[in-house]
Design an enzyme around this catalytic site. Structure first.
Site, PDB file in Angstrom:
ATOM      1  CB  ALA A  34       1.559  11.494 -27.090  1.00  0.00           C
ATOM      2  CE  LYS A 106       0.566   0.164  -5.213  1.00  0.00           C
ATOM      3  NZ  LYS A 106       1.767  -0.206  -5.208  1.00  0.00           N
ATOM      4  N   GLY A 135       2.759  -2.296 -10.795  1.00  0.00           N
ATOM      5  CA  GLY A 135       3.790  -1.616 -11.270  1.00  0.00           C
ATOM      6  C   GLY A 135       4.016  -1.386 -12.852  1.00  0.00           C
ATOM      7  N   GLY A 188      15.994  -4.090  -0.461  1.00  0.00           N
ATOM      8  CA  GLY A 188      15.394  -3.018  -0.641  1.00  0.00           C
ATOM      9  C   GLY A 188      13.854  -3.452  -1.261  1.00  0.00           C
ATOM     10  CD  GLU A 191       8.136   0.465   1.600  1.00  0.00           C
ATOM     11  OE1 GLU A 191       8.829   1.342   2.168  1.00  0.00           O
ATOM     12  OE2 GLU A 191       8.147   0.184   0.296  1.00  0.00           O
ATOM     13  CE  LYS A 206       0.356  -4.288  -5.908  1.00  0.00           C
ATOM     14  NZ  LYS A 206       1.571  -4.699  -5.389  1.00  0.00           N
TER      15      LYS A 206
END
Ligand code: HSE
Length: 437
Positions: A34, A106, A135, A188, A191, A206
């Site tokens: 950066a 999103k 992701g 997991g 949800e 998306k």
């Protein structure tokens, strides 16, 4: 070297924690890229996970979002609140305060992106959203910058990992939807309220974003045709196998002579196509563009570190551009804001595709002939038809039909006529089939 850029983070849960972890763990590599350090100095969080693998020593914690968003020392805000109400308010406030925003949200971009980007443009700041689509997979950068030379024809993607996991498990284990969903929740992947994933809403968010950066059109979430995976049965998955296909939940956007197709739904994909081989929670996006041809992007669509990978890449991008003229930055939606075009989005009745059709009929003379007549009357050409053997305990047979491409409205008419036939048992199952994806 310049002093480190100060970043404020809204939400220090799984993804926020992953982001702080990556920034600290790879601090040296990141500042070499950066041109200066990037440090989270302020965070808004209600509860902190005690076992987090990062240090909060240098981070000022607060429970007030505005403490972060209005802090004059902070140059970049990472928005990880989820939802679209407070997230929208905070994003607009950060922009009004002259701060850049990096978001993984999103729904926020798909529903309010046009407003947010206009505000950012007017203020000369950037809103970066790589983590919002698939992701950790850098698909926004690939399409917006890597394919900038190309006219894009279509994008087809497995863009919801939860749905892909469920369909993969149903096929591999022969299990039914409800059982696999419960398993996905325990692991997991899904949800507690799985609606966004299994009804196609997450994929539609998306796809809205992908279509905009592919075709240079405004974000139009409300025009996406959405179907989830809740009606897919193990029977259909088994027939797909027998016929040489896999059922995948696909997001598809296509440029046609009449407008843009924008749809997410379960789809038959031939086994020989690469997308059919994407299994489990992984994401993949195939792009057809004129100069490059087909290109395929594959990676983790969720998870703390993969998502942090995209967020930190956005932080690096924003840091590099802090000193550039806002007019020379990469436009939010790939095309210059005044060059967006309002191509019509086609209603689902006007899209063209092939179909897998399954029906259950009484095993009586002439029933199948009536079904094929209806297809012929609606100009639907049949590619393959299979009548499954009758079992001794049943008086009806399953008929499976694969069609050539046809306008969806013709298929709707045909299904309505078939469902009126005497001898039909239950409803007709219809799953769209794409050979190119
Ligand atoms: N729930 C999403 C998925 C990940 O299953 O792909 C975040 O969008």
């Amino acid at each position: 070297m310049l002093a480190p850029v100060k970043v404020g983070i809204l939400g220090l849960g799984t993804v926020g924690g992953g982001t702080v972890h990556v920034l600290q763990h790879n601090a040296e590599e990141i500042s070499r890229r950066a041109g200066r350090g990037i440090v989270v100095t302020h965070a808004c969080a209600k509860v902190l996970n005690k076992n987090h693998p990062y240090s909060t020593d240098q981070i000022l914690l607060t429970e007030q979002l505005t403490d972060v968003v209005n802090n004059p020392e902070i140059e970049i805000i990472i928005e990880l609140l989820g939802g679209t109400t407070i997230a929208r308010e905070m994003t607009l406030q950060a922009i009004a305060n002259g701060k850049h925003v990096v978001t993984a949200n999103k729904a926020l971009i798909a529903k309010h992106g046009n407003e947010i980007f206009a505000a950012a443009q007017a203020k000369g700041v950037t809103v970066a959203f790589e983590a919002a689509v698939c992701g950790g997979m850098p698909i926004i950068k690939a399409i917006r910058e890597g394919l900038a030379a190309n006219k894009i024809d279509w994008i087809a993607g497995i863009i919801n990992g939860t749905s892909n996991f469920i369909l993969t498990e149903m096929r591999e284990k022969g299990s039914n939807f409800v059982d696999v969903l419960a398993e996905a929740q325990v692991l997991g992947y899904a949800e507690r309220d799985p609606t966004f994933d299994i009804e196609g809403i997450d994929a539609a968010h998306k796809l809205t974003i992908l279509a905009s950066i592919a075709f240079g059109i405004p974000l139009q979430f409300d025009k996406v045709y959405m179907e989830g995976i809740t009606k897919i049965t193990s029977e259909d998955i088994q027939y797909a196998e027998e016929l040489g296909y896999k059922i995948k939940h696909l997001g598809l956007t296509k440029r046609t002579k009449n407008g843009i197709e924008l749809r997410v739904h379960p789809t038959f994909i031939p086994n020989k196509r690469l997308l059919s081989k994407v299994e489990g929670v992984m994401n993949a996006v195939m792009v057809e563009s004129d100069a490059l041809g087909q290109s395929l992007y594959y990676g983790a669509g969720a998870g703390a570190l993969p998502t942090a990978s995209s967020i930190v890449a956005d932080l690096v991008d924003v840091t590099r551009t802090l000193t550039t003229d806002p007019g020379n930055r990469v436009p939010h939606l790939a095309f210059q804001p005044n060059a967006l075009v309002d191509l019509p989005i086609l209603p689902i009745e006007e899209i063209e595709t092939s179909y897998y059709i399954r029906l259950s009929v009484l095993d009586k003379l002439g029933v199948l002939a009536k079904v094929t007549n209806i297809f012929s009357e609606n100009s639907i050409s049949i590619e393959a038809i299979i009548q499954k053997e009758i079992s001794s305990s049943s008086d009806h047979v399953s008929v499976v039909i694969i069609t050539h491409q046809v306008l969806e409205k013709r298929m709707i008419q045909a299904i309505q006529a078939i469902e009126k036939l005497q001898g039909l048992i239950g409803h007709v199952t219809r799953i769209r089939l794409e050979r190119c994806a």
